[in-house]
Design an enzyme around this catalytic site. Structure first.
Site, short mmCIF file in Angstrom:
data_model
loop_
_atom_site.label_atom_id
_atom_site.label_comp_id
_atom_site.label_asym_id
_atom_site.label_seq_id
_atom_site.Cartn_x
_atom_site.Cartn_y
_atom_site.Cartn_z
N GLY A 21 42.37 39.40 45.22
CA GLY A 21 41.46 40.34 44.84
C GLY A 21 40.15 40.19 46.10
O GLY A 21 40.23 39.30 46.98
N PHE A 22 39.16 40.83 45.75
CA PHE A 22 38.06 40.80 46.71
C PHE A 22 37.39 39.61 47.11
O PHE A 22 37.42 39.04 48.06
CB PHE A 22 37.05 41.68 46.11
CG PHE A 22 35.65 41.84 46.76
CD1 PHE A 22 35.56 41.73 48.16
CD2 PHE A 22 34.53 42.13 46.11
CE1 PHE A 22 34.14 41.75 48.70
CE2 PHE A 22 33.38 42.25 46.42
CZ PHE A 22 33.20 41.99 47.71
N ILE A 23 36.97 38.65 45.71
CA ILE A 23 36.40 37.52 45.99
C ILE A 23 37.25 36.37 46.27
O ILE A 23 36.99 35.55 47.05
CB ILE A 23 35.63 37.18 44.65
CG1 ILE A 23 34.35 38.32 44.49
CG2 ILE A 23 34.76 35.76 44.48
CD1 ILE A 23 33.85 38.15 42.97
N TYR A 163 35.03 44.10 28.10
CA TYR A 163 35.14 43.35 29.33
C TYR A 163 34.02 42.08 29.15
O TYR A 163 34.50 40.94 29.46
CB TYR A 163 34.64 44.14 30.53
CG TYR A 163 34.27 43.29 31.48
CD1 TYR A 163 35.27 42.67 32.59
CD2 TYR A 163 33.10 43.20 32.34
CE1 TYR A 163 35.14 41.67 33.49
CE2 TYR A 163 32.78 42.54 33.48
CZ TYR A 163 33.76 42.02 34.05
OH TYR A 163 33.47 41.00 35.22
N LYS A 167 35.15 37.86 28.59
CA LYS A 167 34.40 36.88 29.22
C LYS A 167 33.85 35.99 28.72
O LYS A 167 33.95 34.70 28.89
CB LYS A 167 33.70 37.41 30.44
CG LYS A 167 34.42 38.24 31.79
CD LYS A 167 35.48 37.44 32.49
CE LYS A 167 35.72 37.89 33.78
NZ LYS A 167 36.61 36.87 34.52
#
Length: 347
Positions: A21-23, A163, A167
């Site tokens: 993923g991006f991070i 979402y 979290k």
């Protein structure tokens, strides 16, 4: 370089979920550059172009101290096997079904990946008694809170999307595990992360793509949106430093410093990672126009369901724990993204 982590005092075995993923990709790059041994775990789901994910893993794979497992978080047997094989000292759990808007279309994906998947990671962390479990939350948990900048010690009980709710659920679950099993846990709340190798569903990516092709860009709430844009290199530097800031259960609740989100009953805390700068969306778009040398065709639209008009982080706890705070100016960060985008897509 020796891979015997017993002999290298500061070298750790670190398990990173969401490594394609991006991070996760940027974090793995930083950890590998420092000499840590990293095992990545990624589901390679097709929520966005999988080729980008494979490209990130390919780059990481060029390092001998990186290995990867491709499997879903919901697959408990695969999660267990990967963590059992690798025997990590630290787990950084970044993998999730992301995206506020997509959670309106496919809420079940968020329960599977974010709640069940996170539970599987927590169970494995407990079994292995890792020295520190770090997990990604989001600024979206602040929901309808209006007190700005957002501080970790505020109540956050008014989530506006599934979402954000999933979290928040993982924050609560991890607190219970930290308390029951004395599992040192740090949750971090990210604020609008952007930068090279970013996600195609994020505004910056969509804007640059559309502008280069002469398509209009959709601007919600008529541009009266404010975001705390955090450059990805700053974000992963903060995560890296937090790995060493292991929370310890306080002897008495009175021992907790004012402004610290440390739990009175567990080695657990939540930390904002943001630039502490509220940037108007229209100013951000101007920076993109400047970098591209193209004026955007603007399509102004009303607010989208589940969106919040503003986010803004109080990052003083991060600074107190690590001596560091993100500070890349958004114009600089946007220019770096545009350079990457043009090179990656040859545009």
């Amino acid at each position: 370089m020796s891979h015997d982590h017993e002999s290298a005092g500061s070298m750790k075995r670190i398990f990173v979920t969401g490594s394609a993923g991006f991070i996760g990709f940027h974090l793995c790059q930083l950890l590998l550059a420092e000499g840590h041994v990293v095992c990545g775990y990624d589901g390679m789901t097709d929520y966005y172009d999988v080729r980008i994910k494979h490209g990130r893993h390919r780059i990481l794979g060029e390092q001998g101290s990186f290995s990867a497992v491709e499997a879903l978080l919901e697959d408990r047997a695969r999660v267990d096997a990967a963590i059992d094989d690798f025997r990590p000292e630290v787990i950084v759990h970044l993998a999730a079904q992301a995206g506020v808007r997509y959670s309106l279309q496919n809420p079940r994906a968020y329960l599977d990946a974010n709640v069940i998947g996170t539970f599987n990671v927590m169970e494995a962390a407990r079994r292995h008694e890792v020295s520190h479990l770090l997990m990604a939350s989001t600024s979206s948990v602040y929901g309808a809170n209006t007190e700005m900048p957002f501080a970790e010690t505020e109540k956050a009980d008014t989530q506006l999307t599934i979402y954000a709710a999933t979290k928040k659920a993982t924050e609560s679950m991890s607190h219970a595990y930290a308390h029951l099993w004395n599992l040192p846990t740090t949750m971090f709340r990210f604020f609008t992360v952007y930068g090279p190798w970013g996600r195609p569903d994020l505004a910056l990516y969509k804007f640059v793509d559309a502008m280069l092709e002469g398509r209009p860009i959709d601007i919600y709430n008529h541009g009266e949106m404010y975001r705390d844009f955090t450059y990805v290199d700053d974000l992963v530097r903060a995560i890296r430093l937090l790995i060493d800031a292991v929370p310890v259960r306080p002897i008495t609740p009175e021992a907790i410093e004012p402004g610290d989100s440390l739990s009175p009953v567990a080695p657990w805390r939540v930390v904002n990672i943001g630039n502490s700068e509220k940037v108007r969306l229209l100013d951000f778009i101007e920076a993109i126009e400047e970098s591209l040398g193209i004026e955007a065709v603007r399509n102004y639209l009303p607010m989208q369901p589940g969106d919040v008009p503003a986010t803004w982080a109080d990052a003083s706890l991060l600074q107190r724990l690590t001596g560091y705070r993100p500070q890349t100016p958004y114009r600089e960060g946007v220019a770096a993204f545009v350079r990457w985008f043009r090179e990656y897509y040859q545009k």
